[in-house]
Design a protein around this motif. Structure first.
Motif, PDB file in Angstrom:
ATOM      1  N   ALA A  13      -7.835 -20.113 -46.776  1.00 47.89           N
ATOM      2  CA  ALA A  13      -7.903 -18.726 -46.309  1.00 47.89           C
ATOM      3  C   ALA A  13      -7.661 -18.656 -44.806  1.00 47.89           C
ATOM      4  CB  ALA A  13      -9.262 -18.119 -46.661  1.00 47.89           C
ATOM      5  N   THR A  14      -8.289 -19.561 -44.051  1.00 50.73           N
ATOM      6  CA  THR A  14      -8.111 -19.591 -42.595  1.00 50.73           C
ATOM      7  C   THR A  14      -6.661 -19.876 -42.225  1.00 50.73           C
ATOM      8  OG1 THR A  14     -10.396 -20.326 -42.306  1.00 50.73           O
ATOM      9  CG2 THR A  14      -8.878 -20.717 -40.459  1.00 50.73           C
ATOM     10  N   LEU A  15      -6.058 -20.845 -42.894  1.00 45.65           N
ATOM     11  CA  LEU A  15      -4.656 -21.175 -42.620  1.00 45.65           C
ATOM     12  C   LEU A  15      -3.731 -20.019 -42.988  1.00 45.65           C
ATOM     13  CD1 LEU A  15      -4.544 -24.914 -43.746  1.00 45.65           C
ATOM     14  CD2 LEU A  15      -4.572 -24.011 -41.400  1.00 45.65           C
ATOM     15  N   THR A  16      -4.052 -19.301 -44.032  1.00 45.44           N
ATOM     16  CA  THR A  16      -3.260 -18.133 -44.430  1.00 45.44           C
ATOM     17  C   THR A  16      -3.340 -17.042 -43.373  1.00 45.44           C
ATOM     18  OG1 THR A  16      -3.574 -18.649 -46.772  1.00 45.44           O
ATOM     19  CG2 THR A  16      -2.925 -16.392 -46.242  1.00 45.44           C
ATOM     20  N   VAL A  17      -4.536 -16.809 -42.838  1.00 50.31           N
ATOM     21  CA  VAL A  17      -4.705 -15.811 -41.777  1.00 50.31           C
ATOM     22  C   VAL A  17      -3.880 -16.208 -40.558  1.00 50.31           C
ATOM     23  CG1 VAL A  17      -6.348 -14.799 -40.133  1.00 50.31           C
ATOM     24  CG2 VAL A  17      -6.981 -15.033 -42.541  1.00 50.31           C
ATOM     25  N   ILE A  18      -3.993 -17.464 -40.136  1.00 40.66           N
ATOM     26  CA  ILE A  18      -3.276 -17.939 -38.943  1.00 40.66           C
ATOM     27  C   ILE A  18      -1.765 -17.869 -39.161  1.00 40.66           C
ATOM     28  CG2 ILE A  18      -2.808 -19.981 -37.514  1.00 40.66           C
ATOM     29  CD1 ILE A  18      -5.835 -20.708 -37.981  1.00 40.66           C
ATOM     30  N   ALA A  19      -1.301 -18.331 -40.328  1.00 43.20           N
ATOM     31  CA  ALA A  19       0.144 -18.310 -40.615  1.00 43.20           C
ATOM     32  C   ALA A  19       0.668 -16.879 -40.675  1.00 43.20           C
ATOM     33  CB  ALA A  19       0.422 -19.033 -41.934  1.00 43.20           C
ATOM     34  N   SER A  20      -0.112 -15.979 -41.235  1.00 41.98           N
ATOM     35  CA  SER A  20       0.318 -14.580 -41.327  1.00 41.98           C
ATOM     36  C   SER A  20       0.399 -13.938 -39.948  1.00 41.98           C
ATOM     37  CB  SER A  20      -0.641 -13.784 -42.211  1.00 41.98           C
ATOM     38  OG  SER A  20      -0.630 -14.297 -43.518  1.00 41.98           O
ATOM     39  N   ALA A  21      -0.587 -14.198 -39.101  1.00 41.19           N
ATOM     40  CA  ALA A  21      -0.560 -13.660 -37.737  1.00 41.19           C
ATOM     41  C   ALA A  21       0.633 -14.221 -36.971  1.00 41.19           C
ATOM     42  CB  ALA A  21      -1.869 -13.961 -37.018  1.00 41.19           C
ATOM     43  N   ALA A  22       0.887 -15.518 -37.108  1.00 38.53           N
ATOM     44  CA  ALA A  22       2.023 -16.134 -36.424  1.00 38.53           C
ATOM     45  C   ALA A  22       3.346 -15.587 -36.946  1.00 38.53           C
ATOM     46  CB  ALA A  22       1.972 -17.654 -36.585  1.00 38.53           C
ATOM     47  N   ALA A  23       3.448 -15.412 -38.257  1.00 35.25           N
ATOM     48  CA  ALA A  23       4.690 -14.888 -38.851  1.00 35.25           C
ATOM     49  C   ALA A  23       4.966 -13.466 -38.381  1.00 35.25           C
ATOM     50  CB  ALA A  23       4.598 -14.930 -40.375  1.00 35.25           C
ATOM     51  N   MET A  24       3.929 -12.728 -38.040  1.00 35.39           N
ATOM     52  CA  MET A  24       4.125 -11.347 -37.575  1.00 35.39           C
ATOM     53  C   MET A  24       4.910 -11.277 -36.270  1.00 35.39           C
ATOM     54  SD  MET A  24       3.340  -9.073 -39.661  1.00 35.39           S
ATOM     55  CE  MET A  24       3.460  -7.688 -38.546  1.00 35.39           C
ATOM     56  N   GLU A  25       4.856 -12.319 -35.443  1.00 33.33           N
ATOM     57  CA  GLU A  25       5.670 -12.308 -34.227  1.00 33.33           C
ATOM     58  C   GLU A  25       7.153 -12.309 -34.601  1.00 33.33           C
ATOM     59  OE1 GLU A  25       6.639 -12.479 -30.004  1.00 33.33           O
ATOM     60  OE2 GLU A  25       5.127 -11.552 -31.266  1.00 33.33           O
ATOM     61  N   LEU A  26       7.520 -13.034 -35.647  1.00 30.99           N
ATOM     62  CA  LEU A  26       8.912 -13.027 -36.119  1.00 30.99           C
ATOM     63  C   LEU A  26       9.282 -11.676 -36.719  1.00 30.99           C
ATOM     64  CD1 LEU A  26       9.055 -16.561 -37.761  1.00 30.99           C
ATOM     65  CD2 LEU A  26       9.971 -15.874 -35.536  1.00 30.99           C
ATOM     66  N   LEU A  41      -5.478  -9.634 -43.307  1.00 30.62           N
ATOM     67  CA  LEU A  41      -6.297  -9.905 -42.130  1.00 30.62           C
ATOM     68  C   LEU A  41      -5.438 -10.487 -41.000  1.00 30.62           C
ATOM     69  CD1 LEU A  41      -9.064  -9.902 -40.789  1.00 30.62           C
ATOM     70  CD2 LEU A  41      -9.488 -12.142 -41.842  1.00 30.62           C
ATOM     71  N   GLY A  42      -4.496 -11.368 -41.334  1.00 28.20           N
ATOM     72  CA  GLY A  42      -3.591 -11.923 -40.323  1.00 28.20           C
ATOM     73  C   GLY A  42      -2.738 -10.848 -39.673  1.00 28.20           C
ATOM     74  N   VAL A  43      -2.240  -9.911 -40.481  1.00 33.68           N
ATOM     75  CA  VAL A  43      -1.443  -8.800 -39.948  1.00 33.68           C
ATOM     76  C   VAL A  43      -2.324  -7.919 -39.056  1.00 33.68           C
ATOM     77  CG1 VAL A  43      -0.134  -6.724 -40.569  1.00 33.68           C
ATOM     78  CG2 VAL A  43       0.193  -8.838 -41.866  1.00 33.68           C
ATOM     79  N   LEU A  44      -3.539  -7.671 -39.476  1.00 37.78           N
ATOM     80  CA  LEU A  44      -4.480  -6.884 -38.672  1.00 37.78           C
ATOM     81  C   LEU A  44      -4.760  -7.564 -37.331  1.00 37.78           C
ATOM     82  CD1 LEU A  44      -6.564  -4.575 -38.295  1.00 37.78           C
ATOM     83  CD2 LEU A  44      -8.201  -6.038 -39.519  1.00 37.78           C
ATOM     84  N   ILE A  45      -5.008  -8.863 -37.352  1.00 34.74           N
ATOM     85  CA  ILE A  45      -5.280  -9.603 -36.118  1.00 34.74           C
ATOM     86  C   ILE A  45      -4.074  -9.533 -35.190  1.00 34.74           C
ATOM     87  CG2 ILE A  45      -5.611 -11.943 -35.186  1.00 34.74           C
ATOM     88  CD1 ILE A  45      -7.521 -12.398 -37.617  1.00 34.74           C
ATOM     89  N   TYR A  46      -2.874  -9.699 -35.730  1.00 36.16           N
ATOM     90  CA  TYR A  46      -1.674  -9.577 -34.891  1.00 36.16           C
ATOM     91  C   TYR A  46      -1.597  -8.172 -34.291  1.00 36.16           C
ATOM     92  CZ  TYR A  46       3.014  -9.629 -33.089  1.00 36.16           C
ATOM     93  OH  TYR A  46       4.091  -9.535 -32.254  1.00 36.16           O
ATOM     94  N   GLY A  47      -1.910  -7.168 -35.069  1.00 32.33           N
ATOM     95  CA  GLY A  47      -1.880  -5.794 -34.567  1.00 32.33           C
ATOM     96  C   GLY A  47      -2.840  -5.579 -33.409  1.00 32.33           C
TER      97      GLY A  47
END
Length: 172
Positions: free
Chosen positions: A6-19, A87-93
């Motif tokens: 779950a943690t890795l999914t959040v981090i990967a999703s937040a990082a992917a949002m920059e792309l 959650l990753g998208v939210l954190i990136y936002g």
């Protein structure tokens, strides 16, 4: 799903949002979506601008992912990674809002960094705003900032090739 997954999914999703942000900024906001983005590149008064509608689009992505991952909404067909991706998208936002709207454009607080990566972020985004109109430009990302000296050189090359019209400060 394990806590590590779950943690890795959040981090990967937040990082992917920059792309996602880079490509949507370059091809949508500076393309067919310029009508919403234009006022962000022009002087304006007031707290809100049409460009803020893109934040609602990002929020819709996050909310949709939370919904897809929610057993309360989706029952047995809920897809748990959706919650963590949302959650990753939210954190990136949140990061985007603090860096772009807060730090770079000074919408929520006043602080001008004098050194370090925060200064580089501000410089890179100011160079993004050095063009007049939607054509050309550099630095379409929001969290990853390239060397401002390289970006200045790229802008001058774009001007020389007739791709970009630069504001006076950078055009010299």
């Amino acid at each position: 799903m394990s806590p590590l997954a779950a943690t890795l999914t959040v981090i990967a999703s937040a990082a992917a949002m920059e792309l996602v942000a880079w490509s949507s900024h370059k091809y949508v906001m500076h393309g067919f979506g310029w009508a919403w983005h234009r006022d962000h590149h022009e002087p304006h008064h007031g707290l809100f601008e049409k460009n803020d509608l893109y934040a609602l689009a990002g929020a819709a992505i996050s909310i949709s992912l939370f919904a897809v991952g929610s057993p309360m909404l989706m029952g047995e067909s809920a897809w748990e990674p959706g919650t963590w991706m949302g959650l990753g998208v939210l954190i990136y936002g949140v990061i985007y809002t603090l860096i772009h709207d807060g730090l770079v454009h000074q919408r929520y607080f006043r602080w001008v960094p004098r050194r370090g990566y925060a200064r580089r972020l501000v410089q890179a985004h100011k160079l993004h705003h050095a063009t007049i109109g939607k054509e050309g430009g550099v630095s379409f990302g929001f969290v990853v900032a390239r060397d401002p000296a390289v970006l200045r050189r790229e802008l001058r090359e774009q001007r020389a090739r007739g791709i970009a019209v630069l504001r006076e400060a950078i055009g010299e």
